[in-house]
Design a protein around this motif. Structure first.
Motif, mmCIF file in Angstrom:
data_model
loop_
_atom_site.group_PDB
_atom_site.id
_atom_site.type_symbol
_atom_site.label_atom_id
_atom_site.label_comp_id
_atom_site.label_asym_id
_atom_site.label_seq_id
_atom_site.Cartn_x
_atom_site.Cartn_y
_atom_site.Cartn_z
ATOM 1 N N LEU A 96 -8.361 2.891 -5.209
ATOM 2 C CA LEU A 96 -9.521 3.300 -4.420
ATOM 3 C C LEU A 96 -10.490 2.136 -4.319
ATOM 4 O O LEU A 96 -10.754 1.457 -5.309
ATOM 5 C CB LEU A 96 -10.241 4.486 -5.065
ATOM 6 C CG LEU A 96 -9.477 5.795 -5.159
ATOM 7 C CD1 LEU A 96 -10.317 6.837 -5.896
ATOM 8 C CD2 LEU A 96 -9.105 6.297 -3.779
ATOM 9 N N VAL A 97 -11.029 1.930 -3.135
ATOM 10 C CA VAL A 97 -12.065 0.912 -2.927
ATOM 11 C C VAL A 97 -13.395 1.556 -3.298
ATOM 12 O O VAL A 97 -13.578 2.763 -3.110
ATOM 13 C CB VAL A 97 -12.056 0.433 -1.457
ATOM 14 C CG1 VAL A 97 -13.124 -0.618 -1.211
ATOM 15 C CG2 VAL A 97 -10.678 -0.103 -1.091
ATOM 16 N N ASP A 98 -14.331 0.776 -3.829
ATOM 17 C CA ASP A 98 -15.616 1.326 -4.264
ATOM 18 C C ASP A 98 -16.415 1.967 -3.130
ATOM 19 O O ASP A 98 -17.389 2.671 -3.362
ATOM 20 C CB ASP A 98 -16.454 0.291 -5.009
ATOM 21 C CG ASP A 98 -16.790 -0.939 -4.195
ATOM 22 O OD1 ASP A 98 -16.318 -1.077 -3.059
ATOM 23 O OD2 ASP A 98 -17.542 -1.791 -4.718
ATOM 24 N N THR A 99 -15.989 1.769 -1.900
ATOM 25 C CA THR A 99 -16.621 2.423 -0.753
ATOM 26 C C THR A 99 -16.074 3.824 -0.534
ATOM 27 O O THR A 99 -16.547 4.548 0.341
ATOM 28 C CB THR A 99 -16.413 1.592 0.530
ATOM 29 O OG1 THR A 99 -15.005 1.461 0.753
ATOM 30 C CG2 THR A 99 -17.076 0.235 0.427
ATOM 31 N N GLY A 100 -15.035 4.203 -1.297
ATOM 32 C CA GLY A 100 -14.473 5.537 -1.210
ATOM 33 C C GLY A 100 -13.176 5.643 -0.433
ATOM 34 O O GLY A 100 -12.579 6.713 -0.370
ATOM 35 N N THR A 101 -12.699 4.560 0.135
ATOM 36 C CA THR A 101 -11.443 4.598 0.883
ATOM 37 C C THR A 101 -10.257 4.293 -0.025
ATOM 38 O O THR A 101 -10.404 3.626 -1.049
ATOM 39 C CB THR A 101 -11.450 3.591 2.058
ATOM 40 O OG1 THR A 101 -11.661 2.284 1.529
ATOM 41 C CG2 THR A 101 -12.547 3.928 3.052
ATOM 42 N N GLU A 102 -9.099 4.783 0.375
ATOM 43 C CA GLU A 102 -7.883 4.517 -0.396
ATOM 44 C C GLU A 102 -7.260 3.203 0.046
ATOM 45 O O GLU A 102 -7.392 2.804 1.200
ATOM 46 C CB GLU A 102 -6.877 5.649 -0.214
ATOM 47 C CG GLU A 102 -7.270 6.896 -0.954
ATOM 48 C CD GLU A 102 -6.103 7.835 -1.170
ATOM 49 O OE1 GLU A 102 -4.961 7.361 -1.378
ATOM 50 O OE2 GLU A 102 -6.338 9.038 -1.133
#
Length: 146
Positions: A96-102
């Motif tokens: 997961l990216v810290d922006t919330g995307t996978e």
């Protein structure tokens, strides 16, 4: 440089005087996300085939044929994968990216066998530099947006 998938399954060998055979075979490598390096070698072996762990500083060399130990350090028995939160296997973990995307799942990890430093992660969505690692838990590996 070596990949985690190349190390998995290698025999773990104690130094010549102490070892009469492999202690077991590598089941996984534990990564300390904070330092960005391998902290433990986990392996299965012994009488009951239980998983055990050795700190990376007990490793002398890692090569295409085996993991050689510096000394006959006593392995620590690992009670369960879930009892040690800092011992999650990166391979197959959701990213997961810290922006919330996978960002897919981890397919492999490249690391320096001399320094234990993680160099890159290879995911189903491409390569990630190791300096983007933020955290690792049961649910996912979290990385910084690039």
């Amino acid at each position: 440089m070596m990949l985690f998938t190349e190390v998995r399954g290698l025999p773990v060998l104690a130094p010549e005087p102490a070892g009469s055979g492999p202690l077991g075979t590598v089941s996984s490598l534990t990564v300390d996300v904070g330092s960005g390096s391998v902290s433990h070698v986990r392996f299965r072996g012994g009488r009951f085939g239980r998983e055990q762990a050795l700190p990376w500083d007990a490793v002398d060399t890692v090569g295409p044929g085996a993991v050689h130990l510096r000394s006959a350090a006593a392995p620590e028995s690992v009670p369960s994968h879930h009892d040690l939160p800092s011992h999650h296997d990166l391979l197959g973990h959701r990213v997961l990216v810290d922006t919330g995307t996978e960002h897919g799942t981890v397919l492999d990890v490249a690391f320096d066998t001399r320094t234990a430093r993680v160099l890159a992660l290879f995911t189903t969505h491409g390569e990630l530099p190791a300096d983007r690692l933020l955290g690792l838990g049961e649910y996912a590996l979290v990385v910084r947006a690039g």
